[in-house]
Design a protein around this motif. Structure first.
Motif, short mmCIF file in Angstrom:
data_model
loop_
_atom_site.label_atom_id
_atom_site.label_comp_id
_atom_site.label_asym_id
_atom_site.label_seq_id
_atom_site.Cartn_x
_atom_site.Cartn_y
_atom_site.Cartn_z
N GLY A 70 35.20 71.80 -3.74
CA GLY A 70 36.16 71.02 -4.50
C GLY A 70 37.01 70.08 -3.68
N ARG A 71 36.80 70.07 -2.35
CA ARG A 71 37.61 69.22 -1.47
C ARG A 71 36.88 67.90 -1.22
NH1 ARG A 71 38.69 72.08 3.75
NH2 ARG A 71 36.47 71.76 4.02
N MET A 72 37.61 66.79 -1.40
CA MET A 72 37.04 65.48 -1.11
C MET A 72 37.40 65.10 0.32
SD MET A 72 37.61 61.76 -2.90
CE MET A 72 37.07 62.35 -4.48
N ASN A 73 36.39 64.65 1.05
CA ASN A 73 36.58 64.17 2.42
C ASN A 73 36.39 62.66 2.42
OD1 ASN A 73 36.68 66.75 4.07
ND2 ASN A 73 34.86 67.05 2.83
N ILE A 74 37.33 61.97 3.01
CA ILE A 74 37.23 60.51 3.14
C ILE A 74 37.27 60.21 4.62
CG2 ILE A 74 38.31 58.30 2.61
CD1 ILE A 74 39.50 59.65 0.09
N ARG A 75 36.15 59.68 5.13
CA ARG A 75 36.04 59.38 6.56
C ARG A 75 36.17 57.88 6.76
NH1 ARG A 75 31.94 58.57 10.27
NH2 ARG A 75 30.35 58.65 8.65
N TYR A 76 36.97 57.50 7.77
CA TYR A 76 37.16 56.07 8.08
C TYR A 76 36.92 55.82 9.56
CZ TYR A 76 41.83 57.69 9.40
OH TYR A 76 42.88 58.37 9.97
N GLY A 111 39.83 51.36 10.48
CA GLY A 111 40.50 51.82 9.28
C GLY A 111 39.71 51.55 8.02
N ILE A 112 38.41 51.31 8.16
CA ILE A 112 37.55 51.05 7.00
C ILE A 112 36.91 52.37 6.57
CG2 ILE A 112 35.53 49.79 6.14
CD1 ILE A 112 37.98 48.02 6.80
N ILE A 113 36.95 52.66 5.29
CA ILE A 113 36.34 53.88 4.75
C ILE A 113 34.83 53.75 4.85
CG2 ILE A 113 36.05 55.31 2.70
CD1 ILE A 113 38.91 54.32 1.87
N VAL A 114 34.21 54.73 5.52
CA VAL A 114 32.77 54.68 5.73
C VAL A 114 32.01 55.75 4.96
CG1 VAL A 114 32.91 53.57 7.98
CG2 VAL A 114 32.94 56.05 7.84
N GLU A 115 32.74 56.75 4.43
CA GLU A 115 32.05 57.82 3.72
C GLU A 115 33.03 58.60 2.84
OE1 GLU A 115 28.74 61.13 4.94
OE2 GLU A 115 30.24 60.63 6.41
N VAL A 116 32.56 58.97 1.65
CA VAL A 116 33.32 59.81 0.74
C VAL A 116 32.37 60.91 0.29
CG1 VAL A 116 34.57 59.94 -1.45
CG2 VAL A 116 34.71 57.87 -0.08
N TYR A 117 32.73 62.18 0.56
CA TYR A 117 31.85 63.29 0.22
C TYR A 117 32.64 64.57 0.00
CZ TYR A 117 32.46 64.62 5.13
OH TYR A 117 32.99 64.98 6.35
N CYS A 118 32.00 65.53 -0.62
CA CYS A 118 32.63 66.83 -0.89
C CYS A 118 32.35 67.78 0.26
CB CYS A 118 32.08 67.44 -2.18
SG CYS A 118 32.31 66.42 -3.64
N GLY A 119 33.23 68.73 0.42
CA GLY A 119 32.96 69.77 1.40
C GLY A 119 34.11 70.20 2.21
#
Length: 94
Positions: free
Chosen positions: A76-82, A86-94
């Motif tokens: 249920g946790r959203m991970n936002i990697r940048y 500072g540009i968002i490169v990935e959005v995924y659960c885990g």
């Protein structure tokens, strides 16, 4: 001998089978989409600053370059990697 048996049981408990189970459908990064990350893929390519004022499902973990993160899997946790810019490169659960 007892310690060896306990260690073996503990090691067996670590293999949860979450990643790589045959016949299971996975979302981003080979994991489930329990956090609705698919809905937020439009954030990829946007500056991190674009997250200000966004209503994101909790919990959210922001992961920048060199950020230490735990390896626990929380569907249920959203991970936002940048990246470094500072540009968002990935959005995924885990």
């Amino acid at each position: 001998m007892r310690i060896l048996a306990i260690a073996a049981l503990a090691l067996a408990a670590c293999s949860s089978g979450i990643i790589g189970d045959p016949g299971t459908s996975y979302g981003p990064r080979g994991r489930g989409d329990g956090c609705d990350a698919g809905r937020y893929q439009t954030l990829v390519g946007q500056p991190r600053a674009s997250l200000q004022g966004q209503s994101l499902p909790a919990p959210v973990r922001l992961i920048g370059p060199g950020t230490a993160v735990t390896m626990d899997y929380a569907p249920g946790r959203m991970n936002i990697r940048y990246d470094e810019q500072g540009i968002i490169v990935e959005v995924y659960c885990g």
